[in-house]
Structure formats: structure tokens, C-alpha cells
Design a protein around this motif. Sequence first.
Motif, PDB file in Angstrom:
ATOM      1  N   ARG A   1       0.828  -1.209   0.000  1.00 34.14           N
ATOM      2  CA  ARG A   1       0.000   0.000   0.000  1.00 34.14           C
ATOM      3  C   ARG A   1       0.861   1.257   0.000  1.00 34.14           C
ATOM      4  NH1 ARG A   1      -1.946   3.726  -1.208  1.00 34.14           N
ATOM      5  NH2 ARG A   1      -3.863   4.783  -0.513  1.00 34.14           N
ATOM      6  N   CYS A   2       1.943   1.231   0.762  1.00 36.37           N
ATOM      7  CA  CYS A   2       2.811   2.412   0.829  1.00 36.37           C
ATOM      8  C   CYS A   2       3.582   2.622  -0.469  1.00 36.37           C
ATOM      9  CB  CYS A   2       3.761   2.289   2.009  1.00 36.37           C
ATOM     10  SG  CYS A   2       2.922   2.367   3.625  1.00 36.37           S
ATOM     11  N   LYS A   3       3.891   1.553  -1.184  1.00 43.94           N
ATOM     12  CA  LYS A   3       4.538   1.705  -2.490  1.00 43.94           C
ATOM     13  C   LYS A   3       3.590   2.353  -3.495  1.00 43.94           C
ATOM     14  CE  LYS A   3       7.130  -1.431  -4.257  1.00 43.94           C
ATOM     15  NZ  LYS A   3       7.566  -2.744  -4.793  1.00 43.94           N
ATOM     16  N   ARG A   4       2.316   1.992  -3.434  1.00 44.94           N
ATOM     17  CA  ARG A   4       1.329   2.638  -4.316  1.00 44.94           C
ATOM     18  C   ARG A   4       1.212   4.123  -3.983  1.00 44.94           C
ATOM     19  NH1 ARG A   4      -1.573  -2.080  -3.120  1.00 44.94           N
ATOM     20  NH2 ARG A   4      -3.097  -0.926  -1.846  1.00 44.94           N
ATOM     21  N   TYR A   5       1.284   4.446  -2.707  1.00 45.46           N
ATOM     22  CA  TYR A   5       1.260   5.853  -2.294  1.00 45.46           C
ATOM     23  C   TYR A   5       2.456   6.607  -2.878  1.00 45.46           C
ATOM     24  CZ  TYR A   5       1.894   9.820   0.921  1.00 45.46           C
ATOM     25  OH  TYR A   5       2.093  11.073   1.454  1.00 45.46           O
ATOM     26  N   CYS A   6       3.628   5.985  -2.826  1.00 40.32           N
ATOM     27  CA  CYS A   6       4.836   6.629  -3.349  1.00 40.32           C
ATOM     28  C   CYS A   6       4.778   6.810  -4.870  1.00 40.32           C
ATOM     29  CB  CYS A   6       6.076   5.820  -2.977  1.00 40.32           C
ATOM     30  SG  CYS A   6       6.448   5.838  -1.210  1.00 40.32           S
ATOM     31  N   ALA A   7       4.000   5.986  -5.539  1.00 38.33           N
ATOM     32  CA  ALA A   7       3.853   6.108  -6.989  1.00 38.33           C
ATOM     33  C   ALA A   7       2.849   7.184  -7.371  1.00 38.33           C
ATOM     34  CB  ALA A   7       3.432   4.770  -7.587  1.00 38.33           C
ATOM     35  N   SER A   8       2.138   7.733  -6.386  1.00 40.02           N
ATOM     36  CA  SER A   8       1.156   8.784  -6.654  1.00 40.02           C
ATOM     37  C   SER A   8       1.826  10.151  -6.574  1.00 40.02           C
ATOM     38  CB  SER A   8       0.014   8.709  -5.632  1.00 40.02           C
ATOM     39  OG  SER A   8       0.488   9.096  -4.338  1.00 40.02           O
ATOM     40  N   LYS A   9       1.121  11.165  -7.033  1.00 40.73           N
ATOM     41  CA  LYS A   9       1.651  12.523  -6.991  1.00 40.73           C
ATOM     42  C   LYS A   9       1.885  12.976  -5.559  1.00 40.73           C
ATOM     43  CE  LYS A   9       0.737  17.215  -8.661  1.00 40.73           C
ATOM     44  NZ  LYS A   9      -0.216  18.072  -9.423  1.00 40.73           N
ATOM     45  N   LEU A  10       0.964  12.611  -4.654  1.00 33.71           N
ATOM     46  CA  LEU A  10       1.073  13.025  -3.264  1.00 33.71           C
ATOM     47  C   LEU A  10       2.330  12.462  -2.591  1.00 33.71           C
ATOM     48  CD1 LEU A  10      -0.396  14.588  -1.004  1.00 33.71           C
ATOM     49  CD2 LEU A  10      -1.575  12.456  -0.416  1.00 33.71           C
ATOM     50  N   GLY A  11       2.707  11.229  -2.951  1.00 29.22           N
ATOM     51  CA  GLY A  11       3.847  10.590  -2.288  1.00 29.22           C
ATOM     52  C   GLY A  11       5.119  10.540  -3.115  1.00 29.22           C
ATOM     53  N   ALA A  12       5.220  11.400  -4.134  1.00 26.24           N
ATOM     54  CA  ALA A  12       6.350  11.313  -5.071  1.00 26.24           C
ATOM     55  C   ALA A  12       7.706  11.523  -4.405  1.00 26.24           C
ATOM     56  CB  ALA A  12       6.159  12.330  -6.201  1.00 26.24           C
ATOM     57  N   ARG A  13       7.738  12.291  -3.322  1.00 28.51           N
ATOM     58  CA  ARG A  13       9.023  12.563  -2.649  1.00 28.51           C
ATOM     59  C   ARG A  13       9.207  11.711  -1.396  1.00 28.51           C
ATOM     60  NH1 ARG A  13      10.283  16.989  -0.340  1.00 28.51           N
ATOM     61  NH2 ARG A  13      12.481  16.985  -0.960  1.00 28.51           N
ATOM     62  N   THR A  14       8.296  10.823  -1.125  1.00 34.70           N
ATOM     63  CA  THR A  14       8.335  10.061   0.125  1.00 34.70           C
ATOM     64  C   THR A  14       9.420   8.993   0.083  1.00 34.70           C
ATOM     65  OG1 THR A  14       5.958  10.410   0.406  1.00 34.70           O
ATOM     66  CG2 THR A  14       6.980   8.665   1.719  1.00 34.70           C
ATOM     67  N   ILE A  15      10.203   8.927   1.139  1.00 34.81           N
ATOM     68  CA  ILE A  15      11.255   7.922   1.301  1.00 34.81           C
ATOM     69  C   ILE A  15      10.720   6.794   2.183  1.00 34.81           C
ATOM     70  CG2 ILE A  15      13.592   7.478   2.142  1.00 34.81           C
ATOM     71  CD1 ILE A  15      13.428   9.361  -0.292  1.00 34.81           C
ATOM     72  N   LEU A  16      10.828   5.559   1.708  1.00 39.35           N
ATOM     73  CA  LEU A  16      10.434   4.400   2.506  1.00 39.35           C
ATOM     74  C   LEU A  16      11.641   3.893   3.288  1.00 39.35           C
ATOM     75  CD1 LEU A  16       8.174   2.374   0.023  1.00 39.35           C
ATOM     76  CD2 LEU A  16       7.494   4.084   1.728  1.00 39.35           C
ATOM     77  N   VAL A  17      11.463   3.734   4.577  1.00 41.26           N
ATOM     78  CA  VAL A  17      12.557   3.341   5.474  1.00 41.26           C
ATOM     79  C   VAL A  17      12.153   2.085   6.241  1.00 41.26           C
ATOM     80  CG1 VAL A  17      14.065   4.060   7.371  1.00 41.26           C
ATOM     81  CG2 VAL A  17      13.161   5.782   5.766  1.00 41.26           C
ATOM     82  N   HIS A  18      13.048   1.126   6.302  1.00 39.41           N
ATOM     83  CA  HIS A  18      12.832  -0.059   7.144  1.00 39.41           C
ATOM     84  C   HIS A  18      13.804  -0.004   8.310  1.00 39.41           C
ATOM     85  CE1 HIS A  18      12.450  -4.009   8.742  1.00 39.41           C
ATOM     86  NE2 HIS A  18      13.450  -4.551   8.099  1.00 39.41           N
ATOM     87  N   VAL A  19      13.276   0.151   9.516  1.00 38.15           N
ATOM     88  CA  VAL A  19      14.092   0.107  10.731  1.00 38.15           C
ATOM     89  C   VAL A  19      14.076  -1.330  11.230  1.00 38.15           C
ATOM     90  CG1 VAL A  19      14.279   0.866  13.127  1.00 38.15           C
ATOM     91  CG2 VAL A  19      13.707   2.517  11.342  1.00 38.15           C
ATOM     92  N   SER A  20      15.163  -2.040  11.023  1.00 39.74           N
ATOM     93  CA  SER A  20      15.224  -3.449  11.428  1.00 39.74           C
ATOM     94  C   SER A  20      15.736  -3.561  12.859  1.00 39.74           C
ATOM     95  CB  SER A  20      16.121  -4.247  10.473  1.00 39.74           C
ATOM     96  OG  SER A  20      17.474  -3.857  10.613  1.00 39.74           O
ATOM     97  N   HIS A  21      15.276  -4.581  13.555  1.00 39.56           N
ATOM     98  CA  HIS A  21      15.707  -4.830  14.930  1.00 39.56           C
ATOM     99  C   HIS A  21      16.613  -6.058  15.026  1.00 39.56           C
ATOM    100  CE1 HIS A  21      12.929  -1.930  16.977  1.00 39.56           C
ATOM    101  NE2 HIS A  21      12.360  -2.020  15.788  1.00 39.56           N
ATOM    102  N   ASN A  22      16.580  -6.878  14.016  1.00 39.51           N
ATOM    103  CA  ASN A  22      17.444  -8.053  13.901  1.00 39.51           C
ATOM    104  C   ASN A  22      17.598  -8.358  12.419  1.00 39.51           C
ATOM    105  OD1 ASN A  22      17.638  -9.226  16.796  1.00 39.51           O
ATOM    106  ND2 ASN A  22      15.438  -9.012  16.517  1.00 39.51           N
TER     107      ASN A  22
END
Length: 400
Positions: free
Chosen positions: A101-122
Motif C-alpha cells: 500500500r505504501c509503495k502505491r502511495y509513493c507512486a502517486s503525486k502526493l507521495g512522489a518525494r516520500t522515502i520508505l525506510v525499514h528500521v530493522s531490529h534483527n
Amino acid sequence: MNEGLKVYSAKLSEALAQAGAFVRVLGFGSTEATPKNCARLEWASVPGDRRSQVIALLSRLPLTAAVDSTNEYRALLEQQLRESWDAIIFDSYGAGWALDRCKRYCASKLGARTILVHVSHNHEEVLWRSMAQQAAAGLPKRIALWQNYYKVRGLERRLLREVDLVSAITSEDEQAIRAHRADRNTLTLTPGYDGPVAPPRVIDASVPRRVVIVGSFQWVVKQENLSRFVQHADAKFAAHGIELVVAGDVPDDLKKTLLANSRATRFKGFVSELGPFLAQARIAIVPELIGGGFKLKFLDYIFGRAPVATVDAAAAGLPTRLREDLITSADFAGLTSAIIDHIDRLDQLNRLHTAAFEQARSLYRWEDRGLHLQQRIAELQEMRSTPPARSSRAAAAASA
């Protein structure tokens, strides 16, 4: 908030907000225990409860992600995605249910500059493979562990490949994670510490010949580590007159099983003030043979001025110099022997806890972690051809 993952998540969110970002954290549970001292940090609780584990077992997602991916959580996420965000943070692999869902958001005009971050714990793939291989359990449980391992591996690898930035909790995990990425957009964010600090202490003969383990033991990996250590060490400690006290939330069935064959071990339950408890012990133990990642309990012990004993695998996330001020061994057999060997070496115990404290006091500052993460997000945004910058905002899919 006594579980390591929750503490790390809350403190990193707070540090990111203090670095100048607006942060909204989504997750299950009450927001009463969350930090309230930063106006740029909001906590949004998901309505309702998590899915039952029985239903979650039928999902294609690993258990942690499946129990969280309720209709209510998805609806709350949809509300957030009506706004413009500079970053969306997946806090641990369990938040990976929201990736598509968040990747689809990033592909939209509203989310074009959004950086997706994964904070891993292990490095979860390694952790769950080790758990499936080593678990002392019946066939049904081993099958369930292997099934969950394959689900974890698939979801974690997708996150590592498809987000813009991955953080690891140790440098060792960061190096392993890079093997799954086409770029080098990774960083290490070890925990900080801003909890209680014990006054200087001297361990002398008046301190009981007691060793302690403190933690929350609701997670199957923590239970397995505790069970193995107690079963291995109890008889040897009893033979040398050493008391082992386990403090924290331990499931009743596990406690009953361990006590049935124990002579040196007792269970205390939750400890509200750790300092006085540690002051009545000579050594504090981190018996984490299974499972990677930085052990937040190290910092509780070190700033509580307790000498620390652990296995090499658990200490991997610590700086080399700090490891030299711990009692370490390769396995539980060696660790048990080392504790017995050190229990009456009072001068050495005092040297170890003092030296570890002096090193740690300058190494673990939460504000540095928040600033580092904010800067990396900003750098990735600058690399894109984008409209003029907005004020810094970040959303996190997390466990509250």
C-alpha cells in the motif's frame, strides 16, 4: 514498555522528533506510557485488538505481521496516506504488511518525494532459521517454526530490496543486510540510553553470591534462551552456592517447568526499580545464544553498575573495547564456568563494571541516532528531482 523492541522504537521516534521532524507513530496498545515531552511527536493507537494467532497462522504473512494487519489498522493507515509525508518508516519486519500500500502511495503525486525506510531490529531471516533449527520442541511446534521462518524470510527480503533506506541495530547486521540490496543505502543505529543511572557502588562480601537475569520473556526466542540457560546452569550454580534470580514477565507454564528441576533458580516477577535490585547481585547475565541484534538489557545493566556476563553472539553489537569489560564465553557451558570463576573475584568485578560504565556513558546518546536518521532521509530526498522541499514530516508503522 519493558520490551526491548518497544523501548527502541519509542526512543528512536522521540529522537527523530527532537531532531526537527514531525513524527506520527501508529500502533496497537495504550498511549499512556509513551513519551509526552515532545510537541512534534504524536501517538495514534489502532482501534480494537490484534488478530488471534490461530487465524494469523493461516496468513501468507509471518505471525508478527499477520496479527497486526487488521482492518482497523489498514483503515488508520489509509487516513494517514491522505496527507503528504517525507518518509514512511516500517518499524521492524512486522510492519511489512503495509509495504504494497505504501509503495502505491509513493507512486502517486502526493507521495512522489516520500522515502520508505525499514528500521530493522534483527537480521530476522538468520534469527528465525536459528530458532527453527535449535528449538527443543515437539514436531508440531518445529513445523510451525519452519513455516514461520519461510514467511519471515520472504517478507524481510522484500523490505530489504524495495525500501529506499534500511537501518540496522548493529554493524554486523548492516553488513549482512547489504547483501540483499542493490545500493548502499543502509546505516547502523545502535540504541541510546537515557534511563536511570545508579550511583557508584563497591561490590564487597556483603553482597549476596547472587546472579540475575532481567527481561520480558513473552517472545518464543527469549523463552528458549532462558530455558536452555537455566537447564544448563542451575545444578552447577547450586553446587557452588550461587543463587540465580530471574526477574520479569515469565509465562506460568515455562516457570513451572523450570522450577520443577531447579535448585538454585527462583523467579521474582516484574521489578519496578532495577537499581536496588542490581545492587544486591554480583553479576547480571544476558543469556541470548539465539537471536541477533543489540541487547538493550546491556545498557540497563551497565548503567545500573552491574558486572555483565554474556555469550559472544549476544555481545556482537557492542564495540570491541566495551566487550573487553564484560565476562564473555562462546556458549552456555563456558559462560556458566566463567560466572562461577568470577563470583568471588570482587576486585575484578568492581573493575569490570566501573570500566564498562565509563565507556558507555559517552557512546549511547539517543539524540545522535535521531539526527543521523533525519539527515539520511533528507539526503535521499535531495537525490531526487523534486518540487521545493516541505517541512520535515515522518510517519511510522510501529508497535505502540
